[in-house]
Scaffold this motif. Sequence first.
Motif: not given
Length: 269
Positions: A25-26, A214-218, A243-245, A253-254
């Motif tokens: 969903n995300s 991806n953004t951190p939240e994504e 923390d790792y991300l 962005l990640i």
Amino acid sequence: MSMEDIISKWQLKVKNKQASIDMWNSRAPGFEKNKSSSLEESSFLQLLETYKMLNPDASVLDVGCGTGSYTTAIARKCKDAIGLDFSPEMIEIAKRKAADERINNVEFRSADWHEIDLSEAGLEKRFDLVIARMTPAVQSAVTFQKLSLASKGWCVLSKATRRVDPVSDAVKKLVGIEERRESDLDIVYAFELLWYQGLQPRFEYEEQHWHLENTPEEAYDLYINRVKTYRDITSDEEQEIKDYLQSIKMNGLICEDIDTTITTLYWHV
């Protein structure tokens, strides 16, 4: 190895279904940006054309259809098509895209292929072609055999094999998960089951490279929920993942670069 041995070994690995639904969903908004696939650009659709799996009288089932990029493209070439996915967000996007493209011979349903009763749903031996491309819907002998049970003609299964996911692998290692949910054995088991049934499955291969941003939240939604499909994690473990991300973030962005071989298995029932 006998058929009974394969069925015993090839079991569903997902431990937390809701975490899997939440993860997909995300990811739905990102998939919404994808255009419908076209024959000119898709080796998968070219395969269907080459072996004449599509024709104006054909009914098609797309298992794990996501946002319907392949379902809508296929619907243009056949009588009607149904797309199934267990992510309600994916299905809503698929419906909107089909409406926007004015494709009226396609139907999308939110349904879990792991649990669906084909007879009750009116799907048993209904379709001339059943496809399952790049989907977690087929992860066991039972879910694989359902493809043939729904078909009266062709079946096609595509899996990402020999896949390397550097960020996802590092996240799992952080919380002590060494098991990889690769599809290599899935393809082997699938071939052996078909061979034992006297069928003649064929293979096609395609090398692909994917770049994810991806953004951190994504990224939290993606990687944390992916880990939760294996087992529950503690709040400390969840923070360790975050923390790792954050530590690998670049320009806000990640990113992850994934290399894989798409293996497509196809057979006539």
